[in-house]
Design an enzyme around this catalytic site. Structure first.
Site, mmCIF file in Angstrom:
data_model
loop_
_atom_site.group_PDB
_atom_site.id
_atom_site.type_symbol
_atom_site.label_atom_id
_atom_site.label_comp_id
_atom_site.label_asym_id
_atom_site.label_seq_id
_atom_site.Cartn_x
_atom_site.Cartn_y
_atom_site.Cartn_z
ATOM 1 N N LEU A 82 -2.838 -3.070 12.376
ATOM 2 C CA LEU A 82 -1.838 -3.734 11.950
ATOM 3 C C LEU A 82 -2.465 -4.232 10.397
ATOM 4 O O LEU A 82 -3.265 -5.171 10.487
ATOM 5 C CB LEU A 82 -1.362 -4.659 12.906
ATOM 6 C CG LEU A 82 -0.182 -5.555 12.432
ATOM 7 C CD1 LEU A 82 1.053 -4.574 12.623
ATOM 8 C CD2 LEU A 82 0.114 -6.648 13.497
ATOM 9 N N HIS A 83 -1.568 -3.906 9.381
ATOM 10 C CA HIS A 83 -2.135 -4.521 8.212
ATOM 11 C C HIS A 83 -1.145 -4.680 6.943
ATOM 12 O O HIS A 83 -1.026 -5.146 6.140
ATOM 13 C CB HIS A 83 -3.439 -3.763 7.849
ATOM 14 C CG HIS A 83 -3.163 -2.536 7.042
ATOM 15 N ND1 HIS A 83 -2.721 -1.425 7.961
ATOM 16 C CD2 HIS A 83 -2.951 -2.132 5.655
ATOM 17 C CE1 HIS A 83 -2.399 -0.441 6.938
ATOM 18 N NE2 HIS A 83 -2.573 -0.760 5.981
ATOM 19 N N ARG A 84 -0.137 -3.833 7.305
ATOM 20 C CA ARG A 84 0.949 -3.932 6.170
ATOM 21 C C ARG A 84 1.703 -5.178 5.707
ATOM 22 O O ARG A 84 1.945 -5.878 6.884
ATOM 23 C CB ARG A 84 2.224 -2.886 6.712
ATOM 24 C CG ARG A 84 2.068 -1.597 6.808
ATOM 25 C CD ARG A 84 1.920 -0.672 5.565
ATOM 26 N NE ARG A 84 1.193 0.744 6.245
ATOM 27 C CZ ARG A 84 0.920 1.734 4.781
ATOM 28 N NH1 ARG A 84 0.900 1.061 3.818
ATOM 29 N NH2 ARG A 84 0.432 2.684 5.254
ATOM 30 N N ASP B 90 0.636 0.899 11.831
ATOM 31 C CA ASP B 90 1.239 0.784 10.693
ATOM 32 C C ASP B 90 0.698 1.525 9.622
ATOM 33 O O ASP B 90 1.101 1.647 8.504
ATOM 34 C CB ASP B 90 1.857 -0.590 10.114
ATOM 35 C CG ASP B 90 0.776 -1.469 10.052
ATOM 36 O OD1 ASP B 90 -0.336 -1.148 9.805
ATOM 37 O OD2 ASP B 90 1.096 -2.611 9.724
#
Length: 365
Positions: free
Chosen positions: A204-206, A283
């Site tokens: 998860l990084h967006r 993501d």
């Protein structure tokens, strides 16, 4: 023929590795590896060089972090000096990060042909910085190496002539297939107390997911429910880690007994986890493709994807950051109703060979 091969961020390294290996089979081709330093610490950069047999860069620009404008500008300034020094015949860029666009612009403005690997990929969401990078890089590229026929069609619709488009496949799959058995032999599952199919793997990084507290909370709410049914291994990106602290959500995460947090892992250990995961939550763009080839269900925490093949006939499902949708699709997988699928035959592990063959056929000395 001198080819300046650009890598700068974590997603680039697994793409540039097989290309360098394939290029070196041709005496005529002389790769010059340029590491921009967009990602620069061990977990985000050096471990990939160590594990994927990438040679030491010929040039390290060391630009570091910064805003999109600052980072892009710093790369352009530094890379222009390198181009003037080494005088490459082609600038080869991969993917869609700031290093990709910055070096493509420098090459184009100095009248050096630009080759873009992973051209034509589109999410049609211009709020994503990567989408801007993709579109602009393709506009100024001379050779567009595409992963699928859908990417070819995207380029044609944008007015790119067929003679610039080369359908070669997905270079990330080259790396995955080459190192799959080695990844399976890592001791990561044993070290983490896991077994095959006993966990979901998550990244998860967006910015759209982690920089907006409301969206991050919605995803955490889904995890709170899912982790009661299956362990979740979250490879924690530095950006996400910072936002959890900024939004005072660390204690909420700590209360999830079946959420296992790790720092960013090297390629082999991470791939080892992916191969044996029950399903994927992500993501990321690349994991959608990799999970489809591995035939592992993937829930993509986005409203759109630049990898429509993974939706149309792969294992991918878009769930956005909708709490209930994430939970329900996860439960479907746990009940044995997850997607299975197929993938383009050209994702066969020989994409880099096709790229190198085309480059070798060009009329440069």
């Amino acid at each position: 023929m001198k080819i300046a091969c650009i890598a700068g961020a974590r997603p680039n390294f697994m793409k540039i590795a097989p290309i360098l290996s394939a290029i070196k089979k041709y005496p005529k081709l002389e790769p010059i590896l340029v590491h921009t330093g967009q990602h620069y610490d061990y977990e985000m950069s050096q471990v990939f060089f160590d594990e994927l047999d990438i040679p030491e860069p010929d040039v390290y620009l060391g630009v570091g972090s910064g805003s999109h404008a600052v980072q892009t500008a710093k790369i352009m300034i530094a890379f222009e000096e390198i181009v003037n020094q080494y005088k490459p015949d082609i600038v080869l860029v991969v993917g869609d990060v700031n290093s990709t666009l910055a070096c493509a612009i420098v090459g184009a403005k100095l009248w050096i042909p630009v080759a873009h690997v992973e051209a034509g990929v589109r999410s049609f969401d211009r709020t994503m910085p990567e989408e801007i990078n993709r579109i602009l890089t393709d506009v100024i590229s001379d050779f567009m190496f595409t992963p699928t026929e859908i990417a070819n069609e995207n380029l044609r619709k944008e007015g790119i002539p067929d003679e610039k488009i080369f359908l070669v496949g997905d270079v990330m799959i080259d790396t995955m297939l080459k190192y799959k058995e080695k990844a399976k032999s890592t001791q990561i599952l044993k070290r983490m107390g896991l077994s095959e199919g006993s966990y979901a793997l998550m990244t998860l990084h967006r910015p759209s997911n982690v920089d907006i507290k409301e969206n991050l909370v919605k995803i955490l709410s889904a995890l709170e429910a899912i982790q009661h049914r299956i362990k979740i291994v979250l490879s924690l990106h530095p950006r996400t880690k910072a936002r959890l602290k900024e939004f005072s959500l660390e204690s909420r995460v700590a209360k999830m007994d079946n959420l296992i947090i790790t720092d960013p892992l090297g390629y082999l250990e991470f791939m080892g986890l992916m191969i044996d995961a029950k399903f994927i939550l992500t993501d990321s763009g690349g994991m959608q493709t990799e999970s489809t080839v591995l035939n592992i269900p993937c829930l993509t925490l986005r409203e759109n994807t630049e990898r429509p093949e993974t939706i149309n006939y792969g294992t991918n499902t878009l769930v956005g950051n909708d709490t209930e949708c994430i939970i329900q699709e996860s439960l479907k997988i746990l009940e044995g109703k997850g997607k299975s699928g197929t993938y383009p035959s050209i994702w066969d592990g020989h994409t880099s060979d096709r790229i190198a063959e085309i480059l070798n056929s060009l009329g440069y000395k």
